[in-house]
Motif scaffolding. Structure first.
Motif, PDB file in Angstrom:
ATOM      1  N   THR A 157       0.842  -1.190   0.000  1.00 54.07           N
ATOM      2  CA  THR A 157       0.000   0.000   0.000  1.00 54.07           C
ATOM      3  C   THR A 157       0.881   1.245   0.000  1.00 54.07           C
ATOM      4  O   THR A 157       1.769   1.378   0.829  1.00 54.07           O
ATOM      5  CB  THR A 157      -0.917   0.011   1.234  1.00 54.07           C
ATOM      6  N   HIS A 161      -2.634   6.541  -0.575  1.00 57.49           N
ATOM      7  CA  HIS A 161      -3.861   5.741  -0.622  1.00 57.49           C
ATOM      8  C   HIS A 161      -4.747   6.191   0.535  1.00 57.49           C
ATOM      9  O   HIS A 161      -4.276   6.390   1.650  1.00 57.49           O
ATOM     10  CB  HIS A 161      -3.525   4.261  -0.485  1.00 57.49           C
ATOM     11  N   ARG A 167     -14.404   3.572   0.456  1.00 57.36           N
ATOM     12  CA  ARG A 167     -14.773   3.023  -0.851  1.00 57.36           C
ATOM     13  C   ARG A 167     -13.636   3.275  -1.829  1.00 57.36           C
ATOM     14  O   ARG A 167     -12.982   4.326  -1.809  1.00 57.36           O
ATOM     15  CB  ARG A 167     -16.055   3.669  -1.365  1.00 57.36           C
ATOM     16  N   VAL A 168     -13.395   2.299  -2.693  1.00 59.40           N
ATOM     17  CA  VAL A 168     -12.313   2.396  -3.662  1.00 59.40           C
ATOM     18  C   VAL A 168     -12.798   1.900  -5.020  1.00 59.40           C
ATOM     19  O   VAL A 168     -13.830   1.232  -5.128  1.00 59.40           O
ATOM     20  CB  VAL A 168     -11.084   1.563  -3.221  1.00 59.40           C
ATOM     21  N   ARG A 169     -12.029   2.250  -6.055  1.00 56.24           N
ATOM     22  CA  ARG A 169     -12.312   1.727  -7.390  1.00 56.24           C
ATOM     23  C   ARG A 169     -11.998   0.247  -7.473  1.00 56.24           C
ATOM     24  O   ARG A 169     -12.741  -0.540  -8.054  1.00 56.24           O
ATOM     25  CB  ARG A 169     -11.480   2.490  -8.430  1.00 56.24           C
ATOM     26  N   ASN A 170     -10.847  -0.126  -6.884  1.00 61.13           N
ATOM     27  CA  ASN A 170     -10.424  -1.531  -6.932  1.00 61.13           C
ATOM     28  C   ASN A 170      -9.611  -1.878  -5.707  1.00 61.13           C
ATOM     29  O   ASN A 170      -8.978  -1.026  -5.089  1.00 61.13           O
ATOM     30  CB  ASN A 170      -9.605  -1.806  -8.192  1.00 61.13           C
ATOM     31  N   THR A 207      -7.721  -4.835 -11.002  1.00 57.03           N
ATOM     32  CA  THR A 207      -8.363  -3.569 -11.397  1.00 57.03           C
ATOM     33  C   THR A 207      -9.438  -3.836 -12.446  1.00 57.03           C
ATOM     34  O   THR A 207     -10.575  -3.355 -12.341  1.00 57.03           O
ATOM     35  CB  THR A 207      -7.325  -2.588 -11.955  1.00 57.03           C
ATOM     36  N   VAL A 224     -11.800  -0.779   1.105  1.00 58.10           N
ATOM     37  CA  VAL A 224     -10.523  -1.139   1.708  1.00 58.10           C
ATOM     38  C   VAL A 224     -10.594  -0.776   3.184  1.00 58.10           C
ATOM     39  O   VAL A 224     -10.995   0.329   3.543  1.00 58.10           O
ATOM     40  CB  VAL A 224      -9.340  -0.415   1.034  1.00 58.10           C
ATOM     41  N   THR A 270      -8.128   6.593 -10.723  1.00 58.92           N
ATOM     42  CA  THR A 270      -7.273   6.642  -9.537  1.00 58.92           C
ATOM     43  C   THR A 270      -5.886   7.164  -9.885  1.00 58.92           C
ATOM     44  O   THR A 270      -5.278   7.924  -9.120  1.00 58.92           O
ATOM     45  CB  THR A 270      -7.159   5.248  -8.910  1.00 58.92           C
TER      46      THR A 270
END
Length: 341
Positions: A157, A161, A167-170, A207, A224, A270
């Motif tokens: 990581t 980040h 919440r994240v895209r991937n 991704t 995450v 991102t």
């Protein structure tokens, strides 16, 4: 082995977690055993643990013999083409837990890892949960020239980040979990994007999968939780500027494949924040440290510029290839001497 106290006994995990670890080389034998031990020591016990061996019969037979008396550990051969994506798909197909979690073969999970994943799935909209991956430097400490913003090049990581439960895209594939039903409906990981045993350390298969999940389920939530920690070994071979350059170049190539599949808007969302906010701030710190004669300042600035340039070059070459142009001769030459995974 005695079980630790289960702090997560009331988490919503009716079908439990199938943990999949994909392995490929006997050189990581001790790392593999440590990864398995860390899963077996979870405060929230895994439903099952699946080791998928990537086209290496001696390793398959050795692991099968080693865990022959351990019913909770299953050893399988990769049923698809060589590579990480097909190995993960083999694990998904064999899993019977409600959730599937993935752990790198050279990483160890903290005891609360699965418990934090499980807590997030109390919300039925959550389809994937990832965690924080911290580096275990073989030298015992971070090289002074290696910026935290480039930790993604060694599978960890990176600084920048978003922290907390977000919440994240991937999610990142070496420390991630999914609802098995969502993985099955999506058809699993796409082969031909991630690592496949060649010398170039490609990536981004997770991704592409997460973007497909989000498109198929617009209401889906991907999270995450940085309390779900694993520690990822970083060998000496990856603590070199040459590896950073190679890995960043490969990432650019991989991003070009992803954007070809899902479009640049989603595929690079991102990355835009990273290159416009995270990297400039890091470069500024490196320059300031150099001017103040602090150790590693100039090296960190150089590493950041090298990584950015290599990723941009890889993306350009990958985009040209996608349009039928193989790119400039020798573009991959610098990558051929590097460690594959």
């Amino acid at each position: 082995m005695s079980r630790p106290v289960n702090r997560f006994a009331h988490s919503t995990v009716a079908g439990g977690f199938s943990v999949v670890i994909c392995v490929y080389t006997e050189e990581r034998w001790n790392d593999i055993l440590a990864a398995v031990d860390s899963v077996r020591a979870q405060e929230l016990p895994a439903h099952e643990l699946i080791l998928v061996v990537d086209h290496n019969r001696p390793l398959l037979e050795r692991l099968a013999l080693h865990y022959a008396a351990t019913a909770a550990v299953r050893v399988l051969a990769n049923a698809g083409p060589r590579g990480l994506s097909a190995g993960r798909n083999t694990g998904i197909a064999a899993a019977n837990g409600e959730f599937v979690a993935f752990l790198d073969d050279d990483a160890v999970a903290e005891p609360a890892w699965l418990g934090h994943f499980a807590a997030a799935y109390a919300d039925p909209a959550v389809l994937a949960v990832g965690g924080r991956t911290e580096p275990l430097w073989s030298s015992g400490r971070r090289p002074p020239w290696f910026p935290e913003e480039l930790d993604w090049t060694v599978g960890c990581t990176y600084r920048g980040h978003p922290p907390g439960l977000v919440r994240v895209r991937n999610v990142l594939g070496g420390n991630a979990s999914f609802r098995r039903s969502a993985l099955t409906a999506a058809g699993g990981f796409t082969t031909g994007i991630g690592r496949d045993g060649r010398r170039l350390p490609l990536g981004c298969e997770e991704t592409e999968l997460c973007l497909r999940l989000a498109r198929a389920h617009p209401e889906a939530v991907l999270l995450v939780d940085d309390r779900a920690v694993i520690r990822h070994r970083v060998p000496a071979a990856r603590q070199r500027l040459g590896y950073v350059r190679t890995r960043a170049y490969a990432e650019g190539l991989s991003k070009a494949l992803v954007t070809r599949s899902v479009g640049a808007r989603d595929g690079l969302a991102t990355e835009r924040r990273y290159t416009t906010r995270v990297l400039p701030a890091a470069l500024g710190r490196g320059v300031r440290d150099f001017l103040a004669a602090r150790p590693g300042g100039a090296g960190r600035a150089l590493a950041l510029l090298t990584g950015l340039g290599a990723a941009a070059a890889g993306y350009a070459v990958g985009t040209l290839r996608a349009h039928g142009n193989a790119g400039p001769p020798g573009a991959d030459r610098a990558a051929r001497e590097e460690e594959p995974r």
